[in-house]
Design an enzyme around this catalytic site. Structure first.
Site, PDB file in Angstrom:
ATOM      1  N   LYS A  93       0.828  -1.102  -0.065  1.00  0.00           N
ATOM      2  CA  LYS A  93      -0.012  -0.120  -0.011  1.00  0.00           C
ATOM      3  C   LYS A  93       0.867   1.282  -0.070  1.00  0.00           C
ATOM      4  CE  LYS A  93      -4.649  -1.240   1.792  1.00  0.00           C
ATOM      5  NZ  LYS A  93      -4.162  -2.993   2.221  1.00  0.00           N
ATOM      6  N   GLU A 115     -10.738   7.065   4.334  1.00  0.00           N
ATOM      7  CA  GLU A 115     -11.328   6.145   5.405  1.00  0.00           C
ATOM      8  C   GLU A 115     -10.369   5.018   5.493  1.00  0.00           C
ATOM      9  OE1 GLU A 115     -11.927   6.075   2.284  1.00  0.00           O
ATOM     10  OE2 GLU A 115     -11.803   4.082   1.655  1.00  0.00           O
ATOM     11  N   SER A 382       1.904  -9.822  -0.978  1.00  0.00           N
ATOM     12  CA  SER A 382       1.509  -8.219  -0.821  1.00  0.00           C
ATOM     13  C   SER A 382       1.921  -7.747   0.573  1.00  0.00           C
ATOM     14  CB  SER A 382      -0.119  -8.152  -1.111  1.00  0.00           C
ATOM     15  OG  SER A 382      -0.776  -8.808  -0.357  1.00  0.00           O
TER      16      SER A 382
HETATM   17  C1  LIG Z   1      -5.325  -3.779   1.712  1.00  0.00           C
HETATM   18  C2  LIG Z   1      -4.506  -5.217   1.390  1.00  0.00           C
HETATM   19  C3  LIG Z   1      -4.820  -5.989   0.335  1.00  0.00           C
HETATM   20  C4  LIG Z   1      -6.062  -5.836  -0.543  1.00  0.00           C
HETATM   21  O1  LIG Z   1      -6.054  -4.737  -1.215  1.00  0.00           O
HETATM   22  P1  LIG Z   1      -5.683  -4.880  -2.981  1.00  0.00           P
HETATM   23  O2  LIG Z   1      -6.216  -3.371  -3.311  1.00  0.00           O
HETATM   24  O3  LIG Z   1      -6.912  -5.833  -3.517  1.00  0.00           O
HETATM   25  O4  LIG Z   1      -4.341  -5.005  -3.167  1.00  0.00           O
HETATM   26  C5  LIG Z   1      -4.091  -7.372  -0.051  1.00  0.00           C
HETATM   27  N1  LIG Z   1      -2.901  -7.464   0.844  1.00  0.00           N
HETATM   28  C6  LIG Z   1      -2.398  -6.840   1.976  1.00  0.00           C
HETATM   29  C7  LIG Z   1      -1.517  -7.143   2.827  1.00  0.00           C
HETATM   30  C8  LIG Z   1      -3.215  -5.677   2.224  1.00  0.00           C
HETATM   31  O5  LIG Z   1      -2.851  -4.689   3.258  1.00  0.00           O
END
Ligand SMILES: *Cc1c(COP(=O)(O)O)cnc(C)c1O
Length: 398
Positions: A93, A115, A382
């Protein structure tokens, strides 16, 4: 930013998805953001500043790691992980939050609003705003504030104004309404920073562009390290930002199969999931057209996943088009498979993944055994699982 990306069209549509399903005066405001973005993001000053932060603040490029023990355990394809979990703040993010905060600064905005549900977007945005020196105001439901202790504390330490939302169900949906009302009080001086590739144009395009660093890096790293591209690339899909960031690097590589993984929660045949692509219908939500989970009156349904970052009733418009085109497959993984992948990656590789990311790991674990050791799978990891350890320990009685 890659100028070869043809999408979206002038009006912000990816095929029949996206657009600006908002009142005319808001269209004017969104178009101002779009014009500023298209101009400012092309300047050398902006690009140099962002690239410097990616390298020296976030720690990019994030490594690609060969998960040898996991691959051997599954006895098939080689599994590689793109380590977005190693970024500063622990997830992907930060890539788009830095872009949005820098854009806000260049546009002369005085306050960044957003938000947050579980607090992940709030922390990443509060971090970016602290860094560039902008006021940041995050709206969060009272129920979520009570649940998400470490993230709430982090946001306070980072200096953002945290607004507790006590209306309605006191969760994400009400936080969106509350933050948006505040934004509309002064859209000239404020900017709303959306946390994924969702919302009205230009956000799905802008957030994708900022996240496309993930796919671009991965492609270069794989070609340099392996001399070839993987057979399958997979990423979890909530709103879709980490997935589209990764996929953007490979959309023209027809031999690479791309798979988005949605949360099946307690099962696709229950009401407790957030599998927008598998079970959703076409409609509009939060200012754009997409597949979404809604009732017969077009109201968004309550959604659920063990991974709170994935429980969104809609999905980014570009994903909807990629599904229709057949370029990306979307599959669903349930809570149990997610927890199993979470524990397996932790114990076999010493990497504790975010529960969101564990959905993509689970999918790779499902298919690896049926592939050959000459083949490979790249998983976009992610984020890291620090935020999830207490929950898992409770759940498993550790
Ligand atoms: C917020 C988040 C997601 C989901 O958001 P996307 O916009 O679909 O990428 C996925 N993995 C992590 C670690 C997150 O914090």
């Amino acid at each position: 930013m890659d100028s070869n990306i043809p999408m979206p069209d002038e009006r912000g549509y990816f095929g029949e998805y996206g657009g600006q399903i908002i009142p005319p005066d808001l269209v004017v405001i969104m178009d101002e953001i779009k014009d500023a973005y298209l101009e400012i993001s092309q300047t050398k000053v902006f690009q140099d500043e962002l690239n410097d932060l990616y390298a020296n603040y976030v720690g990019r490029p994030s490594p690609i790691y060969y998960a040898k023990r996991l691959s051997e355990k599954l006895g098939g394809a080689k599994i590689y992980l793109k380590r977005e979990d190693l970024n500063h703040t622990g997830a992907h993010k930060i890539n788009h939050c830095l872009g949005e905060a820098l854009l806000a600064k260049h546009m002369g905005k005085t306050k960044v609003l957003a938000e947050t549900g579980a607090g992940q977007h709030g922390v990443a945005l509060a971090t970016a705003c602290a860094l560039v020196g902008l006021d940041c105001e995050i709206h969060m439901g009272a129920v979520d504030i009570a649940k998400e202790h470490p993230n709430v504390t982090k946001m306070k330490i980072l200096g953002c104004t945290l607004v507790e939302v006590t209306r309605g169900t006191q969760t994400l949906k009400d936080a969106v309404d509350s933050a948006f009302e505040e934004y509309l009080k002064d859209p000239v001086n404020f900017i709303y920073a959306i946390g994924s590739v969702v919302g009205p144009h230009p956000f799905p395009m802008m957030v994708r562009d900022f996240q496309s660093i993930v796919g671009k890096e991965s492609r270069e790293q794989l070609l340099e390290q392996q001399g070839k591209l993987p057979d399958v690339i997979t990423a979890c899909v909530g709103g879709g930002s980490n997935a589209i960031g990764m996929f953007t690097g490979f959309l023209n590589d027809d031999a690479v199969k791309l798979v988005g993984v949605e949360p099946a929660g307690r099962g696709l045949d229950t009401d407790d999931h957030a599998a927008t692509m598998s079970k959703g219908v076409k409609g509009s939500l939060h200012g754009f057209e997409c597949y979404n989970l809604q009732d017969e009156n077009g109201e968004a349904l309550p959604v659920y996943s063990i991974a709170s970052g994935l429980d969104y009733p809609g999905v980014g418009p570009q994903h909807c088009l990629l599904k229709d085109l057949g370029r990306v497959d979307y599959v669903a993984v349930d809570d149990d498979e997610c927890v199993d992948a979470f524990m397996t990656l932790s114990r076999v590789e010493g990497i504790i993944p975010a529960l969101e990311s564990a959905h993509a790991v689970a999918y790779a674990m499902k298919i690896a055994g049926d592939m050959s050791p000459e083949q490979s799978i790249l998983v976009n990891l992610s984020g890291r699982g620090d935020k999830d350890v207490d929950f898992i320990a409770d759940k498993l009685g550790l």
